[in-house]
Design an enzyme around this catalytic site. Structure first.
Site, PDB file in Angstrom:
ATOM      1  N   ARG A 104     -12.056  -8.948   8.467  1.00  0.00           N
ATOM      2  CA  ARG A 104     -11.233 -10.043   7.914  1.00  0.00           C
ATOM      3  C   ARG A 104     -10.717 -10.948   9.040  1.00  0.00           C
ATOM      4  NH1 ARG A 104      -8.276  -6.258   3.329  1.00  0.00           N
ATOM      5  NH2 ARG A 104      -9.887  -6.566   1.754  1.00  0.00           N
ATOM      6  N   HIS A 151      -2.725   0.106   8.955  1.00  0.00           N
ATOM      7  CA  HIS A 151      -3.412  -0.622   7.885  1.00  0.00           C
ATOM      8  C   HIS A 151      -2.356  -0.989   6.832  1.00  0.00           C
ATOM      9  CE1 HIS A 151      -6.520  -1.903   5.211  1.00  0.00           C
ATOM     10  NE2 HIS A 151      -6.196  -1.028   4.289  1.00  0.00           N
ATOM     11  N   ASP A 174     -10.218  -4.547   8.453  1.00  0.00           N
ATOM     12  CA  ASP A 174      -9.263  -5.551   8.939  1.00  0.00           C
ATOM     13  C   ASP A 174      -9.884  -6.404  10.046  1.00  0.00           C
ATOM     14  OD1 ASP A 174      -7.507  -4.425   7.124  1.00  0.00           O
ATOM     15  OD2 ASP A 174      -6.642  -3.058   8.605  1.00  0.00           O
ATOM     16  N   ARG A 205       0.838  -1.206   0.000  1.00  0.00           N
ATOM     17  CA  ARG A 205       0.000   0.000   0.000  1.00  0.00           C
ATOM     18  C   ARG A 205       0.875   1.259   0.000  1.00  0.00           C
ATOM     19  NH1 ARG A 205      -2.360  -3.792   3.562  1.00  0.00           N
ATOM     20  NH2 ARG A 205      -4.541  -4.265   3.145  1.00  0.00           N
TER      21      ARG A 205
HETATM   22  P1  NAI Z   1     -10.376   2.260  -8.667  1.00  0.00           P
HETATM   23  O1  NAI Z   1      -9.263   2.490  -9.618  1.00  0.00           O
HETATM   24  O2  NAI Z   1     -11.411   1.246  -9.002  1.00  0.00           O
HETATM   25  O3  NAI Z   1     -11.148   3.643  -8.390  1.00  0.00           O
HETATM   26  C1  NAI Z   1     -10.492   4.826  -8.100  1.00  0.00           C
HETATM   27  C2  NAI Z   1     -11.263   5.945  -8.786  1.00  0.00           C
HETATM   28  O4  NAI Z   1     -10.683   7.200  -8.382  1.00  0.00           O
HETATM   29  C3  NAI Z   1     -11.193   5.890 -10.318  1.00  0.00           C
HETATM   30  O5  NAI Z   1     -12.496   5.794 -10.855  1.00  0.00           O
HETATM   31  C4  NAI Z   1     -10.499   7.188 -10.692  1.00  0.00           C
HETATM   32  O6  NAI Z   1     -10.977   7.742 -11.913  1.00  0.00           O
HETATM   33  C5  NAI Z   1     -10.840   8.067  -9.489  1.00  0.00           C
HETATM   34  N1  NAI Z   1      -9.972   9.232  -9.349  1.00  0.00           N
HETATM   35  C6  NAI Z   1      -8.643   9.337  -9.545  1.00  0.00           C
HETATM   36  N2  NAI Z   1      -8.236  10.594  -9.332  1.00  0.00           N
HETATM   37  C7  NAI Z   1      -9.321  11.306  -8.974  1.00  0.00           C
HETATM   38  C8  NAI Z   1      -9.540  12.655  -8.615  1.00  0.00           C
HETATM   39  N3  NAI Z   1      -8.539  13.552  -8.567  1.00  0.00           N
HETATM   40  N4  NAI Z   1     -10.796  13.039  -8.314  1.00  0.00           N
HETATM   41  C9  NAI Z   1     -11.816  12.160  -8.351  1.00  0.00           C
HETATM   42  N5  NAI Z   1     -11.668  10.861  -8.692  1.00  0.00           N
HETATM   43  C10 NAI Z   1     -10.437  10.445  -8.994  1.00  0.00           C
HETATM   44  O7  NAI Z   1      -9.696   1.934  -7.254  1.00  0.00           O
HETATM   45  P2  NAI Z   1     -10.408   1.243  -5.980  1.00  0.00           P
HETATM   46  O8  NAI Z   1     -10.207  -0.213  -6.051  1.00  0.00           O
HETATM   47  O9  NAI Z   1     -11.761   1.796  -5.832  1.00  0.00           O
HETATM   48  O10 NAI Z   1      -9.471   1.787  -4.781  1.00  0.00           O
HETATM   49  C11 NAI Z   1      -9.484   3.142  -4.433  1.00  0.00           C
HETATM   50  C12 NAI Z   1      -8.472   3.414  -3.317  1.00  0.00           C
HETATM   51  O11 NAI Z   1      -8.912   2.809  -2.109  1.00  0.00           O
HETATM   52  C13 NAI Z   1      -7.070   2.855  -3.578  1.00  0.00           C
HETATM   53  O12 NAI Z   1      -6.087   3.767  -3.145  1.00  0.00           O
HETATM   54  C14 NAI Z   1      -7.038   1.592  -2.742  1.00  0.00           C
HETATM   55  O13 NAI Z   1      -5.717   1.211  -2.397  1.00  0.00           O
HETATM   56  C15 NAI Z   1      -7.838   2.057  -1.540  1.00  0.00           C
HETATM   57  N6  NAI Z   1      -8.400   0.996  -0.715  1.00  0.00           N
HETATM   58  C16 NAI Z   1      -8.358   1.193   0.639  1.00  0.00           C
HETATM   59  C17 NAI Z   1      -8.911   0.271   1.501  1.00  0.00           C
HETATM   60  C18 NAI Z   1      -8.852   0.522   2.975  1.00  0.00           C
HETATM   61  O14 NAI Z   1      -9.159  -0.376   3.747  1.00  0.00           O
HETATM   62  N7  NAI Z   1      -8.507   1.717   3.438  1.00  0.00           N
HETATM   63  C19 NAI Z   1      -9.524  -0.969   0.995  1.00  0.00           C
HETATM   64  C20 NAI Z   1      -9.551  -1.065  -0.446  1.00  0.00           C
HETATM   65  C21 NAI Z   1      -8.995  -0.101  -1.267  1.00  0.00           C
END
Ligand code: NAI
Length: 308
Positions: free
Chosen positions: A151, A175, A148, A88
């Site tokens: 999980r 995390h 977490d 991450r």
């Molecule tokens: P994804 O790629 O499916 O979606 C991310 C979206 O953000 C995309 O649609 C993209 O166009 C948009 N985006 C990018 N820059 C932007 C901006 N400046 N303004 C608005 N939208 C913007 O990725 P996903 O799978 O949804 O993951 C998103 C984030 O969440 C990642 O950083 C991932 O690592 C994190 N994550 C965190 C978790 C946690 O437990 N904290 C769990 C799962 C994912």
């Protein structure tokens, strides 16, 4: 209650779906940078409303933050997810710029907003929001512990061959694959410590599988998970919307709690209408205290890469 979800990708859309399905919010606004993407996701989700029986209005916008004005809660999921084999922490270069810009836009249109930070590396992104948003600390909450812990419970139930609803447990600290601290000493099955049922090997298995829970899914899916992250966010938003005062482990700015200062790390907290109502102090064993401090050192190192 109006909720904005920035990033209409896998996690953002899942958040919006679970929030709508639970029917406690009047409005969810999805924001994305990709032209038409948030509008499309919102329309698709709205077309499930009559099928799934919810009244929440979901709309989408390509970067027009005026549509988010007056949001009570905003969830930041924008940014890139990791690919198999990545940590991450490797996402910081791209995601820090995105999270900072998104935060500025959100606060400009909703000065009273409570922000839930999801983008990774989440503890560092939550810290960045604290340093740049000007919001009081009780209004910035990182989502990691809720996922977490879910999980952890999944792995506990598997090892115990018990229904999930019989087990309870919590994950605190960072995390990250190495900094997660599943509190096995406090985990229970129907109120009885799980250590009474599980062999040492089983205990090790549960802890290790919990820590690499995200990496395991990333390997299987080719990208990071979305159902459980979306569900975890929806539980946090509901706790705020319905003033549940529910105990949820979240990444919060620490000022002396758990022996740490000026860092966001996962600790149990009471979440209600004000965001963080209070941090809960659980007594850690000497080994857990050491692991918590090690996790803090690692997060501090990643925070050092931030440029404000
Ligand atoms: P994804 O790629 O499916 O979606 C991310 C979206 O953000 C995309 O649609 C993209 O166009 C948009 N985006 C990018 N820059 C932007 C901006 N400046 N303004 C608005 N939208 C913007 O990725 P996903 O799978 O949804 O993951 C998103 C984030 O969440 C990642 O950083 C991932 O690592 C994190 N994550 C965190 C978790 C946690 O437990 N904290 C769990 C799962 C994912």
């Amino acid at each position: 209650m109006k909720v904005t979800v920035v990033g209409a990708g896998a996690v953002g859309a899942s958040c919006a779906e679970y929030i709508a399905m639970k029917n406690f919010c009047s409005e969810v606004v999805l924001v994305d940078i990709k032209e038409g993407f948030a509008e499309g996701k919102a329309m698709d989700l709205m077309q499930t409303a009559s099928l799934n029986g919810f009244d929440t209005k979901i709309t989408g916008t390509t970067g027009d933050y005026s549509k988010t004005a007056g949001s009570h809660v905003a969830v930041i999921t924008s940014g890139i997810p990791r690919k198999p084999g990545m940590t991450r922490e490797e996402l910081i270069g791209i995601n820090a710029g995105i999270v900072k810009e998104v935060t500025e836009n959100l606060v400009k249109h909703s000065p009273e907003v409570i922000i839930i930070v999801v983008s990774n590396p989440m503890d560092t992104m939550a810290y960045l929001v604290h340093k740049t948003s000007g919001l009081p600390k009780h209004k910035i909450i990182g989502m990691g512990g809720a996922l977490d812990s879910a999980r952890f419970k999944y792995r506990l139930a598997e090892a115990l061959e018990a229904p999930i609803s019989d087990v309870d447990g919590m994950v605190i600290a960072a995390h990250s694959d190495t900094g997660m601290l599943p509190l096995l000493s406090k985990a229970t099955r129907n109120g009885v410590p799980v250590t009474e049922f599980l062999s040492e090997d089983q205990q090790k298995y549960v802890i290790e599988e919990t820590k690499v829970g995200g990496a395991t899914l990333t390997k299987l899916l080719g990208t990071s998970a979305w159902y459980a992250p979306g569900a975890a966010v929806s539980v946090m938003v509901q706790a705020i919307a319905c003033d549940q005062k529910k105990m949820i482990p979240c990444s919060l700015m620490l000022e002396g709690e758990y022996g740490q200062n000026d860092i966001c790390l996962g600790v149990p907290a009471i979440i209600g209408a004000n965001g963080v109502e209070s941090i809960v102090n659980v007594t850690l064993t000497a080994e857990e205290q050491l692991k918590f401090a090690e996790a803090a050192n690692a997060v501090r190192e990643v925070n050092g890469d931030l440029k404000f």
